[in-house]
Design an enzyme around this catalytic site. Structure first.
Site, PDB file in Angstrom:
ATOM      1  N   VAL A 130      74.132  53.071  -3.185  1.00  0.00           N
ATOM      2  CA  VAL A 130      74.334  53.565  -4.344  1.00  0.00           C
ATOM      3  C   VAL A 130      75.006  55.003  -4.357  1.00  0.00           C
ATOM      4  CG1 VAL A 130      73.198  54.543  -6.397  1.00  0.00           C
ATOM      5  CG2 VAL A 130      72.290  52.502  -5.438  1.00  0.00           C
TER       6      VAL A 130
ATOM      7  N   HIS B 263      36.501  24.205   4.802  1.00  0.00           N
ATOM      8  CA  HIS B 263      37.441  23.248   4.099  1.00  0.00           C
ATOM      9  C   HIS B 263      37.162  23.031   2.748  1.00  0.00           C
ATOM     10  CE1 HIS B 263      40.476  20.052   3.964  1.00  0.00           C
ATOM     11  NE2 HIS B 263      39.263  19.144   3.523  1.00  0.00           N
TER      12      HIS B 263
ATOM     13  N   GLU C 281      69.727  47.463  -1.787  1.00  0.00           N
ATOM     14  CA  GLU C 281      69.090  48.348  -0.677  1.00  0.00           C
ATOM     15  C   GLU C 281      69.976  48.475   0.447  1.00  0.00           C
ATOM     16  OE1 GLU C 281      65.834  48.935   0.693  1.00  0.00           O
ATOM     17  OE2 GLU C 281      67.170  49.379   2.559  1.00  0.00           O
TER      18      GLU C 281
ATOM     19  N   GLU D  14      40.491  68.859  -6.510  1.00  0.00           N
ATOM     20  CA  GLU D  14      41.379  67.949  -7.270  1.00  0.00           C
ATOM     21  C   GLU D  14      42.197  68.387  -8.641  1.00  0.00           C
ATOM     22  OE1 GLU D  14      42.996  64.908  -6.192  1.00  0.00           O
ATOM     23  OE2 GLU D  14      44.016  65.585  -8.158  1.00  0.00           O
TER      24      GLU D  14
HETATM   25  C1  LIG Z   1      53.470  52.042  -6.801  1.00  0.00           C
HETATM   26  C2  LIG Z   1      52.715  52.311  -5.503  1.00  0.00           C
HETATM   27  C3  LIG Z   1      51.905  51.135  -5.197  1.00  0.00           C
HETATM   28  C4  LIG Z   1      50.939  51.416  -3.992  1.00  0.00           C
HETATM   29  N1  LIG Z   1      50.336  50.055  -3.513  1.00  0.00           N
HETATM   30  C5  LIG Z   1      49.562  50.219  -2.277  1.00  0.00           C
HETATM   31  C6  LIG Z   1      48.880  49.066  -2.022  1.00  0.00           C
HETATM   32  O1  LIG Z   1      48.961  47.996  -2.716  1.00  0.00           O
HETATM   33  N2  LIG Z   1      48.172  49.272  -0.789  1.00  0.00           N
HETATM   34  C7  LIG Z   1      48.075  50.461  -0.192  1.00  0.00           C
HETATM   35  O2  LIG Z   1      47.261  50.615   0.621  1.00  0.00           O
HETATM   36  N3  LIG Z   1      48.608  51.408  -0.563  1.00  0.00           N
HETATM   37  C8  LIG Z   1      49.565  51.416  -1.660  1.00  0.00           C
HETATM   38  N4  LIG Z   1      50.331  52.722  -1.939  1.00  0.00           N
HETATM   39  C9  LIG Z   1      50.200  53.767  -1.370  1.00  0.00           C
HETATM   40  C10 LIG Z   1      48.918  54.774  -1.625  1.00  0.00           C
HETATM   41  O3  LIG Z   1      48.818  54.885  -2.897  1.00  0.00           O
HETATM   42  C11 LIG Z   1      48.925  56.000  -0.920  1.00  0.00           C
HETATM   43  O4  LIG Z   1      48.946  55.575   0.847  1.00  0.00           O
HETATM   44  C12 LIG Z   1      47.596  56.561  -0.842  1.00  0.00           C
HETATM   45  O5  LIG Z   1      47.033  56.840  -2.331  1.00  0.00           O
HETATM   46  C13 LIG Z   1      47.439  57.906  -0.008  1.00  0.00           C
HETATM   47  O6  LIG Z   1      46.262  58.406  -0.108  1.00  0.00           O
HETATM   48  P1  LIG Z   1      46.077  60.046   0.142  1.00  0.00           P
HETATM   49  O7  LIG Z   1      44.427  60.279  -0.091  1.00  0.00           O
HETATM   50  O8  LIG Z   1      46.680  60.443   1.309  1.00  0.00           O
HETATM   51  O9  LIG Z   1      46.767  60.595  -1.320  1.00  0.00           O
HETATM   52  P2  LIG Z   1      46.966  60.358  -2.605  1.00  0.00           P
HETATM   53  O10 LIG Z   1      46.085  59.210  -3.238  1.00  0.00           O
HETATM   54  O11 LIG Z   1      48.409  60.625  -3.098  1.00  0.00           O
HETATM   55  O12 LIG Z   1      46.093  61.730  -3.378  1.00  0.00           O
HETATM   56  C14 LIG Z   1      46.204  62.906  -3.266  1.00  0.00           C
HETATM   57  C15 LIG Z   1      45.585  63.933  -4.157  1.00  0.00           C
HETATM   58  O13 LIG Z   1      45.451  65.060  -4.043  1.00  0.00           O
HETATM   59  C16 LIG Z   1      45.813  65.919  -5.239  1.00  0.00           C
HETATM   60  N5  LIG Z   1      46.214  67.196  -5.008  1.00  0.00           N
HETATM   61  C17 LIG Z   1      47.545  67.422  -4.213  1.00  0.00           C
HETATM   62  N6  LIG Z   1      47.855  68.796  -3.970  1.00  0.00           N
HETATM   63  C18 LIG Z   1      46.501  69.383  -4.375  1.00  0.00           C
HETATM   64  C19 LIG Z   1      46.255  70.933  -4.439  1.00  0.00           C
HETATM   65  N7  LIG Z   1      46.913  71.660  -3.604  1.00  0.00           N
HETATM   66  N8  LIG Z   1      44.963  70.921  -5.004  1.00  0.00           N
HETATM   67  C20 LIG Z   1      44.112  69.882  -5.453  1.00  0.00           C
HETATM   68  N9  LIG Z   1      44.551  68.620  -5.308  1.00  0.00           N
HETATM   69  C21 LIG Z   1      45.821  68.408  -4.989  1.00  0.00           C
HETATM   70  C22 LIG Z   1      46.727  65.157  -6.128  1.00  0.00           C
HETATM   71  O14 LIG Z   1      46.633  65.536  -7.197  1.00  0.00           O
HETATM   72  C23 LIG Z   1      46.192  63.583  -5.482  1.00  0.00           C
HETATM   73  O15 LIG Z   1      45.218  63.040  -6.686  1.00  0.00           O
HETATM   74  C24 LIG Z   1      51.210  52.562  -3.401  1.00  0.00           C
HETATM   75  C25 LIG Z   1      51.702  53.630  -3.673  1.00  0.00           C
HETATM   76  C26 LIG Z   1      52.657  53.387  -4.808  1.00  0.00           C
HETATM   77  C27 LIG Z   1      53.486  54.761  -5.522  1.00  0.00           C
END
Ligand SMILES: Cc1cc2nc3c(=O)[nH]c(=O)nc-3n(C[C@H](O)[C@H](O)[C@H](O)COP(=O)(O)OP(=O)(O)OC[C@H]3O[C@@H](n4cnc5c(N)ncnc54)[C@H](O)[C@@H]3O)c2cc1C
Length: 496
Positions: free
Chosen positions: A272, A484, A238, A34
């Site tokens: 936009v 309930h 939007e 990470e």
């Molecule tokens: C504002 C916001 C609100 C959200 N709310 C929700 C919600 O309520 N419920 C929900 O289900 N989802 C929500 N999401 C979406 C959710 O955060 C993502 O779908 C989820 O985090 C994806 O998980 P992931 O493991 O694929 O990647 P990520 O969580 O993006 O993790 C990827 C990790 O890989 C690391 N990384 C990248 N490249 C490298 C590399 N080459 N070497 C080492 N490390 C690396 C990054 O630093 C990161 O820590 C939200 C997203 C945002 C932006």
């Protein structure tokens, strides 16, 4: 050369770190790489920070109606610094929890950027190997420093782990879970001060007086809910013809009405064109075209919430083998088969980096399934049934297909609907706005989907996911006694 692993996971978001644990449970020796913080986008810049701030915003909003339920308190005041402090504490606590899980599961955590060299080798640059134990110590140190009010420093400086410029890990399997980053459409003026993405808005120590949100999807509408609940002005622009374009039409229409009542100004079918600074330089002007008419909105802040793009920075470089360089991609997303294996055998990819449904629980389910496939087991998780939620007020929860989708697919379906204004718990808690809709096959009554817009919809939608995964019918659900008074009685009324 470091130890040999059975699985190297790149990215410690909900897709990556849960897959790492799954690997250990299947008897694998696992490394997790990470480059930022444990927990990924979800914990550090997504699900958890937004819902922590939303919790304060909703309590504040609810307190406004205190006198009508016999509760009079002094005028509540929002202390944004304290809101941010609490948010940071919540994140720290959860990061510590993940570090502890890594320790318990004996997962080697490497801090640095992971680059795939070939099927069997991952290079970690600026590598700092932290055994699960060290990762936990680091999280504890960070929590203590926060409590003492010290400024947070560079994660590598704070670690007790061994620092190396780079290390190469040898492995039998690689799992890519590198997530996504905010997508920024090329709008002229989008780099002006005051124009932010969700990352920037979550870290802001104070609030904009008036926020323009470009994009009426889930992230945009959740921020609209926070800002409007706290009494700030919001304009949503939007491009498509409705907000929440991927959700049930009735839910989108209802949310638009509710938001309008809270003085949120919503413009749909509006594109936009550019962002400018006001004449005095103190504010921003957003120019857009709505139904062929040029319009403008003014604010001191603009949030660009126009979706997220798959992130693969540093993952595949000149050092990677030709086979890895040729890995199949589609518009920046990594393409996989149904077993989450990429075009390179032994290299898998899950979560946001593969596009599709960009949700934390989908990433986790995919990660666990990918590991099961690596271990030669059949997939047991129904990754095709993914509930999606919007944490607005009222909450929204959907799973499966809507009546419109059933019609578009030429399916014979019945829709049952229950209006929550007759539900006791909804009335006593002043949350009677909303409804529950269930879509079932008209012949077998097997449940095909559900759409809920009501209090606790995000918790209750899983009941329909369970029903779908087990191919239950309306009658099967109606056999169950619901307690309930609860909001969940609305489910029983809908399926009866
Ligand atoms: C504002 C916001 C609100 C959200 N709310 C929700 C919600 O309520 N419920 C929900 O289900 N989802 C929500 N999401 C979406 C959710 O955060 C993502 O779908 C989820 O985090 C994806 O998980 P992931 O493991 O694929 O990647 P990520 O969580 O993006 O993790 C990827 C990790 O890989 C690391 N990384 C990248 N490249 C490298 C590399 N080459 N070497 C080492 N490390 C690396 C990054 O630093 C990161 O820590 C939200 C997203 C945002 C932006």
């Amino acid at each position: 050369m470091a130890d040999k692993f059975d699985l190297v996971v790149i990215g410690a978001g909900p897709g990556g770190y849960e897959a790492a644990i799954e690997g250990v449970q299947k008897g694998m020796k696992v490394a997790l790489v990470e480059k930022r913080e444990l927990g990924g986008t979800c914990l550090n810049r997504g699900c958890i920070p937004t819902k922590t701030i939303l919790h304060t915003a909703e309590l504040y909003h609810e307190l406004q109606s205190g006198p009508s339920i016999g509760l009079t308190a002094r005028e509540p005041v929002v202390d944004m610094e304290m809101v941010q402090k609490r948010k940071d504490e919540v994140l720290e606590q959860l990061r510590k929890g993940i570090a502890s899980l890594m320790k318990t599961n004996k997962i080697s955590v490497y801090c640095g950027t992971g680059t795939i060299l070939d099927r069997e080798h991952v290079k970690v640059a600026s590598a700092e190997e932290k055994s699960g134990e060290k990762a936990e110590e680091k999280a504890e140190e960070k929590a203590e420093e926060k409590a003492e009010g010290k400024a947070g420093g560079n994660s590598e400086e704070q670690s007790g782990g061994q620092k190396q410029d780079q290390v190469v890990l040898e492995t039998s399997h690689i799992l890519i879970a590198t997530g996504s980053v905010p997508a920024c459409p090329p709008i002229p003026g989008s780099s002006l001060p005051g124009v932010v993405t969700s990352d920037g808005l979550l870290d802001k120590k104070d609030m904009f007086e008036h926020l323009i949100i470009i994009g009426g999807g889930v992230i945009g509408m959740e921020f609209a809910s926070v800002y409007s609940s706290l009494g700030h002005g919001v304009t949503v622009i939007e491009a498509l013809d409705r907000i929440l374009p991927t959700m049930d039409k009735e839910i989108a229409q209802n949310l638009k009405m509710i938001m309008k009542k809270r003085n949120v100004d919503i413009h749909t079918g509006a594109k936009v064109e550019e962002i400018l600074q006001t004449e005095d330089g103190a504010g921003l002007i957003c120019r857009y075209v709505e139904k062929d008419k040029p319009c403008e909105a003014r604010a001191d802040g603009i949030l660009i919430a126009a979706g997220r793009r798959a992130y693969t920075g540093g993952l595949i470089t000149d050092e990677s083998s030709q086979e890895v360089k040729d890995m199949a991609m589609e518009r920046g997303r990594i393409v996989t088969d149904e077993k989450y294996e990429t075009s390179v055998p032994g290299i898998y990819a899950v979560g946001d980096v593969t596009g599709g449904i960009q949700l934390a629980h989908a990433a986790t389910a995919q990660g666990r399934s990918a590991v099961a496939h690596m271990a030669g087991e059949d997939m047991v998780i129904r990754t095709d049934i993914v509930p999606s939620c919007v944490y607005t007020n009222p909450e929204i929860g959907c799973v499966g297909i809507s009546a419109d989708e059933a019609k578009a697919r030429g399916m014979e379906a019945v829709t049952k609907k229950y209006i929550m204004s007759a539900n006791g718990k909804s009335i006593l808690s002043q949350q009677e706005r909303g409804f529950i809709k269930v879509v079932a096959d008209s012949g077998s009554h097997r449940i095909l989907g559900a759409q809920m817009m009501c209090a606790r919809a995000t918790d209750m939608i899983s009941q329909f996911a369970v029903a779908m995964a087990n191919e239950l019918t309306l009658e099967d659900m109606a056999k169950v006694i619901f307690p309930h008074p609860t909001f969940s009685e609305g489910i029983l009324e809908a399926v009866r």
